[in-house]
Design an enzyme around this catalytic site. Structure first.
Site, PDB file in Angstrom:
ATOM      1  N   GLY B  45      10.988  27.416  46.751  1.00 33.22           N
ATOM      2  CA  GLY B  45      12.003  26.408  47.060  1.00 33.22           C
ATOM      3  C   GLY B  45      11.792  25.863  48.451  1.00 33.22           C
ATOM      4  N   GLU B  61       9.259  21.095  44.883  1.00 32.48           N
ATOM      5  CA  GLU B  61       9.085  22.351  45.623  1.00 32.48           C
ATOM      6  C   GLU B  61       8.284  23.355  44.795  1.00 32.48           C
ATOM      7  OE1 GLU B  61       9.981  22.775  48.628  1.00 32.48           O
ATOM      8  OE2 GLU B  61      11.636  21.403  49.060  1.00 32.48           O
ATOM      9  N   GLU B  65       4.598  24.664  46.000  1.00 34.02           N
ATOM     10  CA  GLU B  65       4.387  26.050  46.410  1.00 34.02           C
ATOM     11  C   GLU B  65       3.612  26.884  45.400  1.00 34.02           C
ATOM     12  OE1 GLU B  65       7.702  27.283  49.650  1.00 34.02           O
ATOM     13  OE2 GLU B  65       8.201  27.740  47.577  1.00 34.02           O
ATOM     14  N   GLU B 116       1.428  33.366  49.160  1.00 33.28           N
ATOM     15  CA  GLU B 116       0.957  33.883  47.884  1.00 33.28           C
ATOM     16  C   GLU B 116       2.004  33.538  46.840  1.00 33.28           C
ATOM     17  OE1 GLU B 116       0.144  38.071  48.389  1.00 33.28           O
ATOM     18  OE2 GLU B 116      -0.431  38.297  46.287  1.00 33.28           O
TER      19      GLU B 116
END
Lengths: 224, 224
Positions: B45, B61, B65, B116
DNA sequence: CCAAAAGTGTTACAAGTACACCCATGA
DNA sequence: TCATGGGTGTACTTGTAACACTTTTGG
């Protein structure tokens, strides 16, 4: 990733508060005293403060603008379309609230931006400001859902109530009639009611019995 | 009542994304590369942008990510306790997402604050940053509810699937066994499946039949 | 004694649950 | 031919829906 690196939106809490009066489902609206949408009807609400939790903010806004304290309050949905407010980016965290119809007299607080606070029947609503019509429609769905799957209906009633009163609530919310025998059977099967030995008086027909929720049931209404 | 008169909170979108892999329910977490909670695992997020709608923000988001694009996405709840983030007032609009287990390979984007991205079985989770444990617990409730009252389970499956596969999903989500005859009967009664004349091959037992959703059903999954 | 709404019981139908055996396949 | 998991039908239980008459009260 410091917080300062990001431009921040304004965040408001808006409340859809329902009651039932004169056998009608109603919501409380305020007449806006400021731009934009001055003189339009809108859901009570306002900007959250930095030092208050979201639920508290909703309660405060409702109290300030209308003098009403809800018996039940839960978060509904967060509306945040880029252009929902002409002033700029405003995200609205909306709330769904219910109040006992005996305690639902609004008292306008002149210090707020609201000119007037008034109950409107759901079947006879004015045009609403912003995207408040969409919010209301979402709240209505939630109301029906709650009536069907929880015992939230009791929050509309005083401590002691009759089966006809309870049935009337369901008939209003679902806009249809329920068979009184089946309705009674279903509610009694929940095993959450306690008969009192009191009756309604001064009705020119067989007076209905008063019931109340069993002890410790009030808090678990959500769990049914 | 100009917007400038109010101090504004930061607003983030955080996403709980589920998949099912190796007969386990899993969620995607990122390892934080920045303070606070550096090196802790957290929900993917980040802060919303001023020119994007809330759902778009959640999708962006997640994509940035983790490289993942959800098959299903809906708003979950908005968390905004005053002290949920040590950096200051941060309100998190959380999302609930599902992805087909065949397409769920995360690809970390080095440009983000995540070190990660990894799938974790729901039964074997690390400590989570912020109030993300609370958010996850809320998402799990929603997942069970959706499985019970909608046909959302199909979003976890590829286009063609078998009854044993579908039943396995329910067994994983509810952590209990379902009778295969009754399960089949119930699903068939929904009248949303179409039998194909294909079967699974290369299994050393009677091969299960493949089914698919009827045309135009995919879009009305919510309505069941 | 009349009008009005409350209260009550039975039957029919639908939905859900429990349960055991045969089938098709690869090894 | 064996091991494995897939596929099927029936009886029972529970919940829901339909339905009409008697009761209590005030006027």
């Amino acid at each position: 990733m410091a917080l300062e690196d990001y431009e921040r939106p304004s965040v408001a809490a808006d409340i859809v508060i329902f009651t039932i009066k004169n056998e009608k489902l109603k919501i409380l609206l305020i007449k806006r005293g400021v731009e934009p949408f001055i003189d339009s009807w809108a859901l009570p609400g306002g900007f959250i403060k930095m030092d208050e939790d979201l639920d508290d903010s909703a309660k405060r806004e409702l109290k300030e603008e209308t003098g009403v304290t809800p018996k039940y309050l839960e978060q509904l949905y967060t509306f945040g379309d880029v252009k929902r407010d002409p002033r700029g980016r405003v995200i609205s965290i909306t709330y769904f609230a219910l109040i006992d119809y005996e305690k639902s007299q609004p008292k306008l607080n002149a210090k707020t931006d609201a000119k007037e606070a008034k109950w409107f029947s759901i079947n006879d609503l004015p045009e609403l400001a912003f995207d408040h019509k969409k919010i209301l429609s979402y709240a209505l769905k939630r109301l029906k859902w709650k009536f069907e799957y929880t015992a939230i209906a009791f929050t509309f009633l005083p401590e002691k109530f009759t089966f006809p009163q309870l049935r009337m609530l369901y008939e209003i919310v679902f806009s249809k009639k329920f068979d009184k025998r089946n309705f009674r059977k279903k509610i009694l099967a929940l095993n959450i009611l306690q008969e009192t030995n009191e009756k309604i008086t001064k009705v020119s027909y067989r007076p209905p019995q008063l019931y109340k929720l069993k002890e410790n049931i009030s808090e678990i209404i959500e769990l049914i």
